[in-house]
Motif scaffolding. Structure first.
Motif, PDB file in Angstrom:
ATOM      1  N   LEU A   1     -12.215  43.457  59.475  1.00 53.73           N
ATOM      2  CA  LEU A   1     -12.677  44.769  59.028  1.00 53.73           C
ATOM      3  C   LEU A   1     -13.835  44.640  58.050  1.00 53.73           C
ATOM      4  O   LEU A   1     -14.837  45.351  58.154  1.00 53.73           O
ATOM      5  CB  LEU A   1     -11.524  45.543  58.382  1.00 53.73           C
ATOM      6  CG  LEU A   1     -11.875  46.920  57.830  1.00 53.73           C
ATOM      7  CD1 LEU A   1     -12.410  47.833  58.921  1.00 53.73           C
ATOM      8  CD2 LEU A   1     -10.671  47.536  57.152  1.00 53.73           C
ATOM      9  N   LYS A   2     -13.730  43.708  57.104  1.00 55.29           N
ATOM     10  CA  LYS A   2     -14.816  43.493  56.146  1.00 55.29           C
ATOM     11  C   LYS A   2     -16.103  43.102  56.857  1.00 55.29           C
ATOM     12  O   LYS A   2     -17.173  43.627  56.553  1.00 55.29           O
ATOM     13  CB  LYS A   2     -14.432  42.411  55.131  1.00 55.29           C
ATOM     14  CG  LYS A   2     -13.405  42.853  54.121  1.00 55.29           C
ATOM     15  CD  LYS A   2     -13.055  41.708  53.186  1.00 55.29           C
ATOM     16  CE  LYS A   2     -11.950  42.106  52.231  1.00 55.29           C
ATOM     17  NZ  LYS A   2     -11.543  40.997  51.364  1.00 55.29           N
ATOM     18  N   THR A   3     -16.000  42.201  57.819  1.00 53.39           N
ATOM     19  CA  THR A   3     -17.170  41.771  58.584  1.00 53.39           C
ATOM     20  C   THR A   3     -17.779  42.944  59.334  1.00 53.39           C
ATOM     21  O   THR A   3     -18.995  43.146  59.314  1.00 53.39           O
ATOM     22  CB  THR A   3     -16.783  40.647  59.579  1.00 53.39           C
ATOM     23  OG1 THR A   3     -16.263  39.548  58.839  1.00 53.39           O
ATOM     24  CG2 THR A   3     -17.984  40.203  60.405  1.00 53.39           C
ATOM     25  N   LEU A   4     -16.928  43.739  59.975  1.00 53.11           N
ATOM     26  CA  LEU A   4     -17.404  44.897  60.718  1.00 53.11           C
ATOM     27  C   LEU A   4     -18.119  45.880  59.800  1.00 53.11           C
ATOM     28  O   LEU A   4     -19.204  46.372  60.125  1.00 53.11           O
ATOM     29  CB  LEU A   4     -16.226  45.585  61.422  1.00 53.11           C
ATOM     30  CG  LEU A   4     -16.551  46.836  62.217  1.00 53.11           C
ATOM     31  CD1 LEU A   4     -17.429  46.493  63.413  1.00 53.11           C
ATOM     32  CD2 LEU A   4     -15.265  47.503  62.679  1.00 53.11           C
TER      33      LEU A   4
ATOM     34  N   ASN B   1      -6.930  41.007  70.239  1.00 52.60           N
ATOM     35  CA  ASN B   1      -5.557  41.495  70.209  1.00 52.60           C
ATOM     36  C   ASN B   1      -5.089  41.773  68.788  1.00 52.60           C
ATOM     37  O   ASN B   1      -4.165  42.537  68.573  1.00 52.60           O
ATOM     38  CB  ASN B   1      -4.608  40.493  70.866  1.00 52.60           C
ATOM     39  CG  ASN B   1      -4.810  40.412  72.358  1.00 52.60           C
ATOM     40  OD1 ASN B   1      -5.182  41.391  72.984  1.00 52.60           O
ATOM     41  ND2 ASN B   1      -4.586  39.259  72.926  1.00 52.60           N
ATOM     42  N   GLU B   2      -5.715  41.122  67.830  1.00 49.60           N
ATOM     43  CA  GLU B   2      -5.375  41.315  66.421  1.00 49.60           C
ATOM     44  C   GLU B   2      -6.644  41.621  65.651  1.00 49.60           C
ATOM     45  O   GLU B   2      -7.729  41.183  66.015  1.00 49.60           O
ATOM     46  CB  GLU B   2      -4.710  40.069  65.840  1.00 49.60           C
ATOM     47  CG  GLU B   2      -3.364  39.775  66.441  1.00 49.60           C
ATOM     48  CD  GLU B   2      -2.678  38.589  65.774  1.00 49.60           C
ATOM     49  OE1 GLU B   2      -3.266  37.993  64.849  1.00 49.60           O
ATOM     50  OE2 GLU B   2      -1.557  38.278  66.174  1.00 49.60           O
ATOM     51  N   PHE B   3      -6.495  42.356  64.576  1.00 49.53           N
ATOM     52  CA  PHE B   3      -7.633  42.737  63.762  1.00 49.53           C
ATOM     53  C   PHE B   3      -7.219  42.582  62.305  1.00 49.53           C
ATOM     54  O   PHE B   3      -6.353  43.301  61.822  1.00 49.53           O
ATOM     55  CB  PHE B   3      -8.018  44.195  64.057  1.00 49.53           C
ATOM     56  CG  PHE B   3      -9.380  44.577  63.597  1.00 49.53           C
ATOM     57  CD1 PHE B   3     -10.509  44.147  64.277  1.00 49.53           C
ATOM     58  CD2 PHE B   3      -9.553  45.375  62.482  1.00 49.53           C
ATOM     59  CE1 PHE B   3     -11.770  44.511  63.869  1.00 49.53           C
ATOM     60  CE2 PHE B   3     -10.808  45.736  62.060  1.00 49.53           C
ATOM     61  CZ  PHE B   3     -11.924  45.308  62.756  1.00 49.53           C
ATOM     62  N   SER B   4      -7.829  41.634  61.615  1.00 49.95           N
ATOM     63  CA  SER B   4      -7.422  41.320  60.246  1.00 49.95           C
ATOM     64  C   SER B   4      -8.296  42.064  59.235  1.00 49.95           C
ATOM     65  O   SER B   4      -9.298  42.680  59.581  1.00 49.95           O
ATOM     66  CB  SER B   4      -7.542  39.816  60.007  1.00 49.95           C
ATOM     67  OG  SER B   4      -8.915  39.443  59.994  1.00 49.95           O
TER      68      SER B   4
ATOM     69  N   THR C   1      -1.628  46.728  51.933  1.00 49.24           N
ATOM     70  CA  THR C   1      -1.989  45.561  52.719  1.00 49.24           C
ATOM     71  C   THR C   1      -2.187  46.022  54.143  1.00 49.24           C
ATOM     72  O   THR C   1      -1.275  46.587  54.765  1.00 49.24           O
ATOM     73  CB  THR C   1      -0.891  44.496  52.671  1.00 49.24           C
ATOM     74  OG1 THR C   1      -0.661  44.145  51.316  1.00 49.24           O
ATOM     75  CG2 THR C   1      -1.278  43.268  53.461  1.00 49.24           C
ATOM     76  N   ALA C   2      -3.364  45.811  54.690  1.00 53.17           N
ATOM     77  CA  ALA C   2      -3.675  46.263  56.049  1.00 53.17           C
ATOM     78  C   ALA C   2      -2.923  45.418  57.067  1.00 53.17           C
ATOM     79  O   ALA C   2      -3.002  44.209  57.032  1.00 53.17           O
ATOM     80  CB  ALA C   2      -5.165  46.197  56.303  1.00 53.17           C
TER      81      ALA C   2
END
Length: 115
Positions: A29-32, A22-25, A111-112
């Motif tokens: 994103l860095k991990t992806l 539900n949330e994407f930090s 800031t994302a």
């Protein structure tokens, strides 16, 4: 907020893109991105495609107007749109190109938000 760029995107689509979360930090994103094996990936170019859906090489002015409205900044008139474009238009040709977009993005700190 991705709906600002596309009328067709649904919450289900977003959750699928983000692995059901539900949330994407920023850390997500860095991990992806670190796990991604795509070569020659240019995040500025990929992001710019959202602003240039017709592939003209320039940000679509009416889409910029729509994005600002959809993100809650209200309606912007022609004069305000011209000012917005002028701020981002590094080469002063009256349009926002990928190079203009890249220069602007590199100058500002963003800031994302979480989704």
């Amino acid at each position: 907020r991705l709906a600002a760029f596309s009328d067709d995107i649904t919450v289900k689509d977003v959750r699928q893109m983000f692995g059901g979360k539900n949330e994407f930090s920023v850390n997500d994103l860095k991990t992806l991105l670190l796990q991604n094996e795509v070569e020659n990936f240019d995040p500025f170019e990929e992001s710019f495609h959202l602003l240039d859906p017709k592939g003209t090489g320039f940000a679509d002015k009416e889409l910029l107007r729509k994005v600002f409205y959809t993100l809650g900044f209200g309606s912007i008139n022609d004069e305000e749109l011209d000012i917005l474009i002028a701020v981002a238009d590094a080469d002063n040709d009256g349009n926002i190109s990928l190079d203009d977009f890249r220069q602007l993005a590199q100058k500002i700190s963003v800031t994302a938000p979480t989704i």
